[in-house]
Design a protein around this motif. Sequence first.
Motif, short mmCIF file in Angstrom:
data_model
loop_
_atom_site.label_atom_id
_atom_site.label_comp_id
_atom_site.label_asym_id
_atom_site.label_seq_id
_atom_site.Cartn_x
_atom_site.Cartn_y
_atom_site.Cartn_z
N GLU A 1 -8.33 -28.81 85.27
CA GLU A 1 -9.69 -28.69 85.82
C GLU A 1 -10.62 -29.77 85.29
OE1 GLU A 1 -10.97 -26.37 88.13
OE2 GLU A 1 -8.82 -26.16 88.48
N GLY A 2 -10.11 -30.64 84.44
CA GLY A 2 -10.94 -31.73 83.93
C GLY A 2 -11.82 -31.34 82.77
N GLY A 3 -11.51 -30.23 82.13
CA GLY A 3 -12.29 -29.84 80.97
C GLY A 3 -12.14 -30.85 79.85
N GLY A 4 -13.22 -31.12 79.18
CA GLY A 4 -13.17 -32.11 78.10
C GLY A 4 -13.83 -31.58 76.86
N GLY A 5 -13.78 -32.37 75.80
CA GLY A 5 -14.45 -32.02 74.57
C GLY A 5 -13.99 -30.71 73.98
N LEU A 6 -14.96 -29.83 73.74
CA LEU A 6 -14.68 -28.58 73.06
C LEU A 6 -13.78 -27.67 73.87
CD1 LEU A 6 -15.22 -26.88 70.56
CD2 LEU A 6 -17.27 -25.96 71.70
N ALA A 7 -13.86 -27.71 75.20
CA ALA A 7 -13.04 -26.83 76.04
C ALA A 7 -11.56 -27.11 75.83
CB ALA A 7 -13.41 -27.01 77.51
N VAL A 8 -11.17 -28.38 75.91
CA VAL A 8 -9.76 -28.73 75.70
C VAL A 8 -9.34 -28.45 74.26
CG1 VAL A 8 -8.12 -30.64 75.63
CG2 VAL A 8 -9.64 -30.39 77.57
N THR A 9 -10.19 -28.79 73.30
CA THR A 9 -9.85 -28.57 71.90
C THR A 9 -9.65 -27.08 71.62
OG1 THR A 9 -11.06 -30.53 71.19
CG2 THR A 9 -10.64 -28.87 69.52
N ALA A 10 -10.51 -26.24 72.20
CA ALA A 10 -10.36 -24.79 72.00
C ALA A 10 -9.04 -24.30 72.58
CB ALA A 10 -11.54 -24.06 72.64
N ALA A 11 -8.67 -24.78 73.76
CA ALA A 11 -7.40 -24.38 74.37
C ALA A 11 -6.22 -24.89 73.53
CB ALA A 11 -7.31 -24.90 75.79
N GLU A 12 -6.33 -26.11 73.01
CA GLU A 12 -5.26 -26.64 72.16
C GLU A 12 -5.13 -25.83 70.87
OE1 GLU A 12 -5.74 -31.31 73.59
OE2 GLU A 12 -6.74 -30.58 71.77
N ALA A 13 -6.27 -25.46 70.28
CA ALA A 13 -6.24 -24.66 69.06
C ALA A 13 -5.60 -23.30 69.32
CB ALA A 13 -7.66 -24.48 68.52
N LEU A 14 -5.83 -22.77 70.52
CA LEU A 14 -5.23 -21.49 70.88
C LEU A 14 -3.70 -21.60 70.91
CD1 LEU A 14 -6.69 -18.84 71.54
CD2 LEU A 14 -6.33 -19.33 73.96
N VAL A 15 -3.18 -22.71 71.43
CA VAL A 15 -1.73 -22.93 71.46
C VAL A 15 -1.19 -23.02 70.04
CG1 VAL A 15 0.09 -24.56 72.11
CG2 VAL A 15 -1.74 -24.02 73.73
N LEU A 16 -1.84 -23.80 69.18
CA LEU A 16 -1.36 -23.94 67.80
C LEU A 16 -1.44 -22.61 67.06
CD1 LEU A 16 -0.39 -25.59 65.40
CD2 LEU A 16 -2.77 -26.29 64.99
N ALA A 17 -2.52 -21.87 67.24
CA ALA A 17 -2.66 -20.57 66.56
C ALA A 17 -1.58 -19.60 67.01
CB ALA A 17 -4.05 -19.99 66.83
N ALA A 18 -1.28 -19.59 68.32
CA ALA A 18 -0.22 -18.70 68.82
C ALA A 18 1.14 -19.11 68.28
CB ALA A 18 -0.22 -18.72 70.34
N ALA A 19 1.37 -20.41 68.09
CA ALA A 19 2.64 -20.89 67.56
C ALA A 19 2.83 -20.50 66.10
CB ALA A 19 2.74 -22.41 67.71
N LEU A 20 1.73 -20.16 65.40
CA LEU A 20 1.82 -19.76 63.99
C LEU A 20 1.89 -18.25 63.80
CD1 LEU A 20 -0.82 -22.22 62.44
CD2 LEU A 20 1.67 -22.41 62.35
N VAL A 21 1.71 -17.47 64.86
CA VAL A 21 1.76 -16.01 64.74
C VAL A 21 3.09 -15.51 64.18
CG1 VAL A 21 1.76 -13.87 66.08
CG2 VAL A 21 -0.04 -15.55 66.43
N PRO A 22 4.24 -16.11 64.53
CA PRO A 22 5.50 -15.58 63.97
C PRO A 22 5.58 -15.55 62.45
CG PRO A 22 5.96 -16.99 65.85
CD PRO A 22 4.50 -17.14 65.56
N VAL A 23 4.74 -16.35 61.76
CA VAL A 23 4.76 -16.32 60.29
C VAL A 23 3.57 -15.55 59.74
CG1 VAL A 23 6.10 -18.44 60.05
CG2 VAL A 23 3.61 -18.57 60.13
N MET A 24 2.98 -14.68 60.54
CA MET A 24 1.81 -13.92 60.11
C MET A 24 2.09 -13.13 58.84
SD MET A 24 -0.37 -11.19 62.37
CE MET A 24 1.12 -10.34 62.90
N GLU A 25 3.26 -12.50 58.75
CA GLU A 25 3.57 -11.71 57.56
C GLU A 25 3.82 -12.59 56.35
OE1 GLU A 25 5.42 -7.76 59.73
OE2 GLU A 25 6.79 -9.31 58.99
N TYR A 26 4.42 -13.74 56.54
CA TYR A 26 4.56 -14.68 55.42
C TYR A 26 3.20 -15.17 54.96
CZ TYR A 26 9.62 -15.06 56.21
OH TYR A 26 10.97 -14.80 56.31
N ASP A 27 2.30 -15.43 55.89
CA ASP A 27 0.95 -15.89 55.54
C ASP A 27 0.17 -14.83 54.77
OD1 ASP A 27 1.34 -18.34 56.69
OD2 ASP A 27 0.11 -17.98 58.46
#
Length: 477
Positions: free
Chosen positions: A130-156
């Motif tokens: 959709e052409g989102g830029g700046g904070l919109a894309v960064t927020a979506a990217e952060a969501l992907v990284l945060a979801a990728a770290l959920v499997p180690v939630m108990e280790y964290d």
Amino acid sequence: MGWLLTAVASGALALFSTYWDDSLHTDVGRDTFWSPPHMLLYGSILVTLAALARWAWPRARREGVAGVVRDPALCWATVSGGAVGIAAPADAAWHTAFGRDAVLWSPPHLLAIVATLALTVTLLRAVAQEGGGGLAVTAAEALVLAAALVPVMEYDSDVPQFPALWYLPVVSTGFTLAVLLIRRFDPQPGGMVRAALLVTVGRLLTVAFLAVLGHSTPIVPPVLLVAVAADLVHRWRPSSWWSALVIPVGVHAAYLPLLPVMPHGTVVAVSQIAPSLSLSLAGSALMVLASEGAPRAWHRGVQAAAVVSAVLLAVPLLAATRALAHDPGQGADAGQARWRASVREQAIEVTLATGDPALRPTGLIARRAGEKVTAQLSPDADGAAHGRIRLPSDGRWFLYATFKDSRERTAESWVVVQQGEGRTLSEARPIYLPPAQIYGAGRTAATVMLYAMSAAILVAIARSGRPPRNIRPQAAN
């Protein structure tokens, strides 16, 4: 774009609520369906799905089923929404058929984690399209990284159910997947660093919120350091295969010095560093292979490496024991125990009183990360029971007291103790009849099916947005 931003914001709340819920399970145990973190989790997921559907509906209605199939963003919105929708009834059916299950990596829970990751990737893809830029894309990217770290939630949170050997390999594999996807949908330099910075801020806010409530807190993962290293090397060597090398090394270099000094960090022993790094390299290489495929010049070598990597990952998995250490899933109420646990340097002195002479104490069991230690629990003349148990390593341990009731049924009660902290814990905890766990061919078949479904979705996530290999840039005339 407004509906997509709503979906991203509610997705962030859903991920936050998983850490809140995990903290309550550590401190309290099994909670009700109507607990605040449960309501926030389910409500946020529903809002995310509804906002994504509202964004996709006008185009889906205009273009029809054929248009949805042709449009990658619409197709992925449908697939990821369906995966999330399947995960909830699959979890309910599993519990109904085989008993309660509080293992984060169990088949239905892992399916839910992978489905959530697919949903975050869909949001990133849609925002980028959709052409989102700046904070919109960064927020979506952060969501992907945060979801990728959920499997180690108990280790964290220092409540691991499996050996610490698996901690950093899972971090490395998830981080590698996040890097590949973020670079694919946002080719602008520095995207990974911005995403990691936002994840760090989000984790700091999570820790502050839980600390104010007096609950256990996770660590703030040093992913920003790994992201900086990955981006610096990417400018010099843009091949994704370099990421499969740099990210595991960066994860170990960033995590290993900090885990011993972080509150509630699961420490990786020195003897585990070499196998941990080997497994991390294998996991990251397999993720790059699933995502990018093998370069033609490397085809035979990559095939051989894939087989070796799969064996490195499969052997310890097949030898893994059942996980019972975190949030065991309390059953029918059988009374209440008054605990007094004095934590010494290497041993814990326990005094228990139940007020019910029909409950006969039988023993103590301490569990952590695949380890199990037992000791005697003996009654005395005043009706209390006493025991002493030695724990082999520092960290959080789930300490159980077991009893026999008047019908010779096993009952248990538990508390969480922090080995080496040198304090006395005094609190009342429920005694319950642990729910039955059903094992057999049916459970094995369901396990294979759900894990296979999770693996298929994960491979599809890794390959999403990849241009067809037969498309090559045309030479200039």
